[in-house]
Design an enzyme around this catalytic site. Structure first.
Site, PDB file in Angstrom:
ATOM      1  N   CYS A 111       4.525  23.440 -25.036  1.00 31.24           N
ATOM      2  CA  CYS A 111       4.785  22.866 -23.701  1.00 31.24           C
ATOM      3  C   CYS A 111       5.433  23.841 -22.726  1.00 31.24           C
ATOM      4  O   CYS A 111       5.409  23.613 -21.516  1.00 31.24           O
ATOM      5  CB  CYS A 111       5.669  21.632 -23.814  1.00 31.24           C
ATOM      6  N   HIS A 249      10.247  19.862 -17.483  1.00 34.63           N
ATOM      7  CA  HIS A 249       9.131  19.443 -18.336  1.00 34.63           C
ATOM      8  C   HIS A 249       9.169  17.921 -18.425  1.00 34.63           C
ATOM      9  O   HIS A 249      10.234  17.326 -18.576  1.00 34.63           O
ATOM     10  CB  HIS A 249       9.308  20.072 -19.722  1.00 34.63           C
ATOM     11  N   ASN A 279       3.043  13.273 -21.133  1.00 32.14           N
ATOM     12  CA  ASN A 279       3.355  14.669 -21.437  1.00 32.14           C
ATOM     13  C   ASN A 279       2.061  15.482 -21.471  1.00 32.14           C
ATOM     14  O   ASN A 279       1.266  15.332 -22.393  1.00 32.14           O
ATOM     15  CB  ASN A 279       4.086  14.720 -22.783  1.00 32.14           C
TER      16      ASN A 279
HETATM   17  O1  UT7 Z   1       6.930  18.244 -25.647  1.00 31.43           O
HETATM   18  C1  UT7 Z   1       7.358  17.982 -26.988  1.00 31.43           C
HETATM   19  C2  UT7 Z   1       6.880  16.611 -27.384  1.00 31.43           C
HETATM   20  N1  UT7 Z   1       7.853  15.800 -28.036  1.00 31.43           N
HETATM   21  C3  UT7 Z   1       8.589  14.827 -27.442  1.00 31.43           C
HETATM   22  O2  UT7 Z   1       8.626  14.719 -26.263  1.00 31.43           O
HETATM   23  C4  UT7 Z   1       9.330  13.885 -28.336  1.00 31.43           C
HETATM   24  C5  UT7 Z   1      10.749  13.593 -27.966  1.00 31.43           C
HETATM   25  N2  UT7 Z   1      11.146  12.323 -28.536  1.00 31.43           N
HETATM   26  C6  UT7 Z   1      10.944  11.157 -27.877  1.00 31.43           C
HETATM   27  O3  UT7 Z   1      10.479  11.169 -26.747  1.00 31.43           O
HETATM   28  C7  UT7 Z   1      11.362   9.859 -28.555  1.00 31.43           C
HETATM   29  O4  UT7 Z   1      12.066  10.147 -29.728  1.00 31.43           O
HETATM   30  C8  UT7 Z   1      10.140   8.938 -28.870  1.00 31.43           C
HETATM   31  C9  UT7 Z   1       9.603   8.374 -27.563  1.00 31.43           C
HETATM   32  C10 UT7 Z   1       9.068   9.720 -29.598  1.00 31.43           C
HETATM   33  C11 UT7 Z   1      10.588   7.757 -29.726  1.00 31.43           C
HETATM   34  O5  UT7 Z   1      11.633   7.034 -29.101  1.00 31.43           O
HETATM   35  P1  UT7 Z   1      12.899   6.537 -29.960  1.00 31.43           P
HETATM   36  O6  UT7 Z   1      13.737   5.750 -29.061  1.00 31.43           O
HETATM   37  O7  UT7 Z   1      13.488   7.764 -30.582  1.00 31.43           O
HETATM   38  O8  UT7 Z   1      12.209   5.566 -31.016  1.00 31.43           O
HETATM   39  P2  UT7 Z   1      12.286   5.630 -32.606  1.00 31.43           P
HETATM   40  O9  UT7 Z   1      11.582   6.842 -33.122  1.00 31.43           O
HETATM   41  O10 UT7 Z   1      13.696   5.438 -33.015  1.00 31.43           O
HETATM   42  O11 UT7 Z   1      11.445   4.372 -33.005  1.00 31.43           O
HETATM   43  C12 UT7 Z   1      11.952   3.070 -32.803  1.00 31.43           C
HETATM   44  C13 UT7 Z   1      10.970   2.046 -33.346  1.00 31.43           C
HETATM   45  C14 UT7 Z   1      10.474   2.328 -34.756  1.00 31.43           C
HETATM   46  O12 UT7 Z   1      10.398   1.101 -35.427  1.00 31.43           O
HETATM   47  P3  UT7 Z   1      11.536   0.640 -36.457  1.00 31.43           P
HETATM   48  O13 UT7 Z   1      11.525   1.693 -37.536  1.00 31.43           O
HETATM   49  O14 UT7 Z   1      12.803   0.621 -35.671  1.00 31.43           O
HETATM   50  O15 UT7 Z   1      11.056  -0.698 -36.914  1.00 31.43           O
HETATM   51  C15 UT7 Z   1       9.084   2.870 -34.547  1.00 31.43           C
HETATM   52  O16 UT7 Z   1       8.222   2.597 -35.628  1.00 31.43           O
HETATM   53  O17 UT7 Z   1       9.811   2.017 -32.526  1.00 31.43           O
HETATM   54  C16 UT7 Z   1       8.632   2.100 -33.347  1.00 31.43           C
HETATM   55  N3  UT7 Z   1       7.593   2.773 -32.594  1.00 31.43           N
HETATM   56  C17 UT7 Z   1       6.749   2.127 -31.754  1.00 31.43           C
HETATM   57  N4  UT7 Z   1       6.659   0.828 -31.421  1.00 31.43           N
HETATM   58  C18 UT7 Z   1       5.712   0.479 -30.515  1.00 31.43           C
HETATM   59  C19 UT7 Z   1       7.260   4.104 -32.563  1.00 31.43           C
HETATM   60  N5  UT7 Z   1       6.241   4.306 -31.715  1.00 31.43           N
HETATM   61  C20 UT7 Z   1       5.904   3.100 -31.201  1.00 31.43           C
HETATM   62  C21 UT7 Z   1       4.946   2.678 -30.258  1.00 31.43           C
HETATM   63  N6  UT7 Z   1       4.900   1.362 -29.952  1.00 31.43           N
HETATM   64  N7  UT7 Z   1       4.104   3.536 -29.655  1.00 31.43           N
END
Ligand code: UT7
Length: 369
Positions: A111, A249, A279
């Site tokens: 990125c 970014h 992104n």
């Molecule tokens: O340019 C480099 C690219 N990388 C990034 O930008 C990633 C940076 N990280 C992030 O932006 C965030 O960590 C995410 C958006 C990827 C995730 O957000 P979060 O608040 O950290 O969520 P989480 O990983 O803690 O997930 C929370 C819950 C999980 O369920 P449980 O285990 O709590 O039951 C996930 O399974 O949300 C669930 N989940 C979803 N639910 C609905 C994960 N993806 C999804 C989805 N829709 N698309």
């Protein structure tokens, strides 16, 4: 001292829009989850190859600078989603533009590729190796996406943008930057199989599986971008209060807000368009820069701070002093070929190709060796 002024800018966004609602018909996800966790509402899905997106963006940037393609001395193509590894992408753009005098360089830091490319091109202009450069940030993520993985499929989109740099004795363009990489976290973002195997859109793309530790990337992204901002400002002797606009970014609104807080910048001085495009990896910062200019958010002589992070995990921040002109000198007639298909239809076709390996591709890799 010679500097590298940004004299032209242009973007190219493919027209097919993939909304959060569209995604909820493919995956177990919802508009509410995606908006609250990321700020993203929609993203673009390309019906053409990466080279097409990049060439249109480049033509628009050249028109904005009123510079003929034949005068360009360097093309830096920042991306991690190449149509081809060999020959490289920059040579393809050179050919399409008719920029036959240009050196052609691809650069992949995920990125941050556009920003690392801005550093590279600026350094080559400052040292007199070239007098001008075209720096491109372009990505075609959609064919490499695992459309069955909701952890990543909701986050990314396709797009491209480019800037033209020209040597100047005025103190403008990139003034200071910090580049870095947390290699100890490199396994937090790995795309397995990002190589060419299956046919789609006239090119070969891989079957991919994403290894993605979202929360760890989130933390390191904030840490890397905030510390790089501080260091870039320190190197230039500029106070955060003097920064007119943060153009970060665009991966996640929550990451942008956290970086702005740590950089002591109110959100009114932060440019955000992640809601429209998700992104786009290397394309996010140059597309955001183009839109900030279009919306009159960049003032002549203003200070812009552009932090980024990406796979590697690379991170950086670039402090740019804008010149006197904030409007394009000319407009290009360059357009993408028309598209009749919906974003969902393009994705479905992509998935089908991935699910139907040809006889050769279905064989065990390296069979018989
Ligand atoms: O340019 C480099 C690219 N990388 C990034 O930008 C990633 C940076 N990280 C992030 O932006 C965030 O960590 C995410 C958006 C990827 C995730 O957000 P979060 O608040 O950290 O969520 P989480 O990983 O803690 O997930 C929370 C819950 C999980 O369920 P449980 O285990 O709590 O039951 C996930 O399974 O949300 C669930 N989940 C979803 N639910 C609905 C994960 N993806 C999804 C989805 N829709 N698309």
């Amino acid at each position: 001292m010679t500097h590298a002024a940004i004299t032209g800018w242009g973007k190219c966004l493919p027209p097919a829009v993939l909304s959060n609602h569209d995604l909820s018909t493919l995956l177990d996800t919802s508009d509410e989850w995606i908006v609250s966790r990321t700020g993203i509402r929609e993203r673009r899905i390309s019906h053409v190859r990466l080279e097409d997106l990049a060439t249109v963006a480049a033509e628009r940037a050249l028109a904005a600078a009123a510079l003929a393609a034949a005068s360009i001395e360097l093309i830096v193509f920042g991306s991690c989603s190449y149509d081809d590894q060999v020959p490289n992408m920059a040579s393809g753009v050179q050919l399409r533009l008719g920029a036959h005098a240009a050196a052609a360089l691809d650069l992949n830091t995920a990125c941050t590729s556009f920003l690392y490319g801005l550093s590279t091109a600026t350094a080559l202009i400052r040292t007199g190796v070239v007098r001008n450069a075209l720096v491109i940030g372009a990505e075609l993520i959609s064919p490499f996406m695992d459309w069955s993985d909701r952890d990543v499929a909701v986050l990314f989109g396709d797009g491209a943008a480019a800037v033209v740099l020209e040597a100047t004795q005025n103190e403008e363009g990139l003034i200071a930057e910090k580049l870095g990489c947390y290699a100890d976290s490199r396994e937090t973002l790995r795309v397995q199989g990002m190589g060419g195997r299956y046919a789609n859109r006239g090119v070969l793309y891989g079957v991919t599986r994403w290894q993605f530790a979202g929360q760890e990337i989130f933390k390191r992204a904030v840490q890397g971008m905030a510390s790089a901002c501080e260091e870039a400002l320190g190197r230039a002797g500029i106070d955060a209060g003097e920064v007119d606009l943060l153009v970060p970014h665009q991966a996640n609104l929550r990451i942008i807000e956290a970086v702005a807080r740590r950089a002591h910048l109110p959100m009114e001085r932060v440019y955000v368009n992640v809601q429209r495009y998700g992104n786009m990896s290397a394309a996010t910062v140059p597309v955001a820069l183009c839109e900030a200019l279009e919306e009159g958010r960049v003032r002549p002589g203003g200070w812009l701070l552009m932090p980024g992070f990406g796979g590697g995990l690379t991170y950086c921040a670039h402090l740019v002093r804008w010149g006197s002109r904030t409007t394009p000198l000319g407009l290009s007639a360059a357009q993408l070929p028309p598209n009749e298909r919906s974003a969902l239809a393009i994705i479905r076709e992509c998935r089908e190709h991935k699910m139907r390996p040809t006889a050769v591709e279905a064989r065990e890799p390296f069979a018989g060796i």
